[in-house]
Design an enzyme around this catalytic site. Structure first.
Site, mmCIF file in Angstrom:
data_model
loop_
_atom_site.group_PDB
_atom_site.id
_atom_site.type_symbol
_atom_site.label_atom_id
_atom_site.label_comp_id
_atom_site.label_asym_id
_atom_site.label_seq_id
_atom_site.Cartn_x
_atom_site.Cartn_y
_atom_site.Cartn_z
ATOM 1 N N VAL A 32 6.081 11.517 -0.977
ATOM 2 C CA VAL A 32 6.049 10.413 -1.606
ATOM 3 C C VAL A 32 5.881 9.356 -0.899
ATOM 4 O O VAL A 32 6.500 9.299 0.177
ATOM 5 C CB VAL A 32 7.517 10.221 -2.479
ATOM 6 C CG1 VAL A 32 7.810 8.808 -3.014
ATOM 7 C CG2 VAL A 32 8.031 11.375 -3.393
ATOM 8 N N LEU A 33 5.011 8.353 -1.252
ATOM 9 C CA LEU A 33 4.455 7.239 -0.426
ATOM 10 C C LEU A 33 5.394 6.173 -0.477
ATOM 11 O O LEU A 33 5.541 5.737 -1.658
ATOM 12 C CB LEU A 33 3.237 7.071 -0.362
ATOM 13 C CG LEU A 33 2.072 8.222 0.131
ATOM 14 C CD1 LEU A 33 0.760 7.972 -0.578
ATOM 15 C CD2 LEU A 33 2.127 8.284 1.424
ATOM 16 N N VAL B 283 7.470 7.854 -9.005
ATOM 17 C CA VAL B 283 7.080 9.298 -8.822
ATOM 18 C C VAL B 283 6.251 9.458 -10.041
ATOM 19 O O VAL B 283 6.790 9.524 -11.124
ATOM 20 C CB VAL B 283 8.318 10.295 -8.541
ATOM 21 C CG1 VAL B 283 7.612 11.652 -8.572
ATOM 22 C CG2 VAL B 283 9.088 9.679 -7.385
ATOM 23 N N ASP C 226 1.700 4.265 -7.671
ATOM 24 C CA ASP C 226 2.402 3.178 -7.485
ATOM 25 C C ASP C 226 3.669 3.418 -6.842
ATOM 26 O O ASP C 226 3.775 4.719 -6.218
ATOM 27 C CB ASP C 226 2.734 2.309 -8.864
ATOM 28 C CG ASP C 226 3.510 3.322 -9.895
ATOM 29 O OD1 ASP C 226 3.905 4.023 -9.462
ATOM 30 O OD2 ASP C 226 3.594 2.771 -10.963
ATOM 31 N N GLU C 227 4.687 2.882 -6.604
ATOM 32 C CA GLU C 227 5.678 3.183 -5.948
ATOM 33 C C GLU C 227 6.746 4.115 -6.755
ATOM 34 O O GLU C 227 7.849 4.522 -6.012
ATOM 35 C CB GLU C 227 6.694 1.798 -5.378
ATOM 36 C CG GLU C 227 5.586 0.988 -4.339
ATOM 37 C CD GLU C 227 5.980 -0.366 -4.109
ATOM 38 O OE1 GLU C 227 7.186 -0.693 -4.489
ATOM 39 O OE2 GLU C 227 5.319 -0.926 -3.402
ATOM 40 N N HIS D 172 -2.254 15.152 -10.845
ATOM 41 C CA HIS D 172 -0.746 15.596 -11.037
ATOM 42 C C HIS D 172 -0.950 16.940 -12.297
ATOM 43 O O HIS D 172 -1.735 16.689 -13.177
ATOM 44 C CB HIS D 172 0.127 14.606 -11.627
ATOM 45 C CG HIS D 172 1.369 15.133 -11.920
ATOM 46 N ND1 HIS D 172 2.340 15.587 -10.916
ATOM 47 C CD2 HIS D 172 2.161 15.597 -13.076
ATOM 48 C CE1 HIS D 172 3.579 15.928 -11.658
ATOM 49 N NE2 HIS D 172 3.191 16.098 -12.738
ATOM 50 N N MET E 124 1.954 16.699 -0.941
ATOM 51 C CA MET E 124 3.558 16.748 -1.360
ATOM 52 C C MET E 124 4.436 15.832 -0.652
ATOM 53 O O MET E 124 5.396 16.155 -0.241
ATOM 54 C CB MET E 124 3.970 18.247 -1.234
ATOM 55 C CG MET E 124 2.948 19.180 -1.924
ATOM 56 S SD MET E 124 3.145 18.485 -3.804
ATOM 57 C CE MET E 124 2.009 20.053 -4.367
ATOM 58 N N ASN F 202 -4.140 10.101 -7.489
ATOM 59 C CA ASN F 202 -3.290 11.270 -7.341
ATOM 60 C C ASN F 202 -3.975 12.096 -8.534
ATOM 61 O O ASN F 202 -4.196 11.594 -9.461
ATOM 62 C CB ASN F 202 -1.913 11.085 -7.131
ATOM 63 C CG ASN F 202 -1.125 12.392 -7.265
ATOM 64 O OD1 ASN F 202 -1.349 13.217 -6.309
ATOM 65 N ND2 ASN F 202 -0.031 12.692 -7.773
HETATM 66 C C1 GAR Z 1 -2.519 20.836 -7.727
HETATM 67 O O1 GAR Z 1 -2.219 21.761 -8.911
HETATM 68 C C2 GAR Z 1 -2.184 19.428 -7.801
HETATM 69 O O2 GAR Z 1 -2.272 18.895 -9.000
HETATM 70 C C3 GAR Z 1 -0.668 19.750 -7.536
HETATM 71 O O3 GAR Z 1 -0.411 20.537 -6.446
HETATM 72 C C4 GAR Z 1 -1.755 21.357 -6.466
HETATM 73 C C5 GAR Z 1 -2.566 21.434 -5.186
HETATM 74 O O4 GAR Z 1 -3.357 22.275 -5.233
HETATM 75 N N1 GAR Z 1 -0.194 18.291 -7.080
HETATM 76 C C6 GAR Z 1 1.080 17.748 -7.174
HETATM 77 O O5 GAR Z 1 1.886 18.663 -7.843
HETATM 78 C C7 GAR Z 1 1.291 16.613 -6.942
HETATM 79 N N2 GAR Z 1 2.687 16.092 -7.278
HETATM 80 P P1 GAR Z 1 -4.719 22.301 -4.075
HETATM 81 O O6 GAR Z 1 -4.157 22.107 -2.686
HETATM 82 O O7 GAR Z 1 -5.489 23.570 -4.533
HETATM 83 O O8 GAR Z 1 -5.456 21.152 -4.796
#
Ligand code: GAR
Length: 210
Positions: free
Chosen positions: A99-100, A151, A148-149, A116, A97, A114
């Site tokens: 942003v890089l 979000v 990429d850069e 999402h 969580m 990633n």
């Molecule tokens: C997952 O649903 C993933 O898609 C989301 O966080 C959760 C992590 O669950 N990622 C984001 O929202 C990134 N923006 P996990 O720790 O059990 O893999």
């Protein structure tokens, strides 16, 4: 799918919490369906539950707390140093969580992926299951994409669609999306690591993922 003769690509899996996507990747490696060598599971949060799961299975773990750095760039530089020091080639974000910034992405250009929990480009950012319900879309899902850069703006590698039911809550929808995340993330990462994909503009072709 990978075959056993294929070279294993050194990767890092970055988490911030539960780590269930990290588990799906590590299990795919163990099952031989993902040709990767997980050099480290790294968390920016010392309390991330996934760290314990990985350590118990002999996967190297590391903690790099963003709170120990004065700026995003300093954290990102330290993160890139840590991963390069472990010989990492590709980086899989799995519920990471943060942003890089270019300080990190410039060192792993085109090699950060990633997952999402929405059908991008709809619903980037946070709390996206609730946002999809509130908007009234009939389907959401998940997206594996290059980072990429922006979000959640990078080129899309794979997606899975999940219907939104009348009585869905953010939690019930998130749970059904998560099942699909665990299915497509190892497939998408394997397609990239094995060199099966090719780029045409923003299009990522040749994954063979339905
Ligand atoms: C997952 O649903 C993933 O898609 C989301 O966080 C959760 C992590 O669950 N990622 C984001 O929202 C990134 N923006 P996990 O720790 O059990 O893999």
């Amino acid at each position: 799918m990978s075959d056993s003769t294929q070279a294993k690509v050194p990767i890092a899996v970055l988490i911030s919490g539960r780590g269930s996507n990290m588990v799906s990747l590590v299990e795919a490696v163990k099952a031989g369906s993902l040709a990767a060598d997980v050099r480290v599971v790294l968390s920016n949060k010392p309390t991330a539950a996934g760290l314990e799961w990985a350590a118990e299975r002999g996967v190297p773990t590391a903690i790099l707390s963003h709170k120990d750095f004065a700026s995003r760039e300093e954290f990102d530089t330290a993160l890139a140093n840590e991963l390069e020091g472990r010989g990492v080639r590709y980086v899989a974000l799995a519920g990471f969580m943060r942003v890089l910034t270019p300080a990190f992405l410039g060192r792993f250009s085109g090699r950060v992926i990633n997952i999402h929990p929405a059908l991008l480009p709809s619903f980037p950012g946070m709390n996206v299951q609730q946002k999809a319900i509130d908007y009234g879309v009939r389907h959401s899902g998940c997206t594996v994409h290059f980072v990429d850069e922006g979000v959640d703006t990078g080129a899309i590698i794979a997606q899975a669609v999940v219907p939104i039911l009348d009585d869905d809550t953010a939690d019930s929808l998130a749970a059904r999306i998560l099942e699909q995340e665990h299915r497509i993330y190892p497939l998408a990462l394997d397609a990239v690591l094995s060199g099966r994909v090719r780029m045409e503009g923003r299009r990522v072709l040749g994954t063979g993922i339905e």
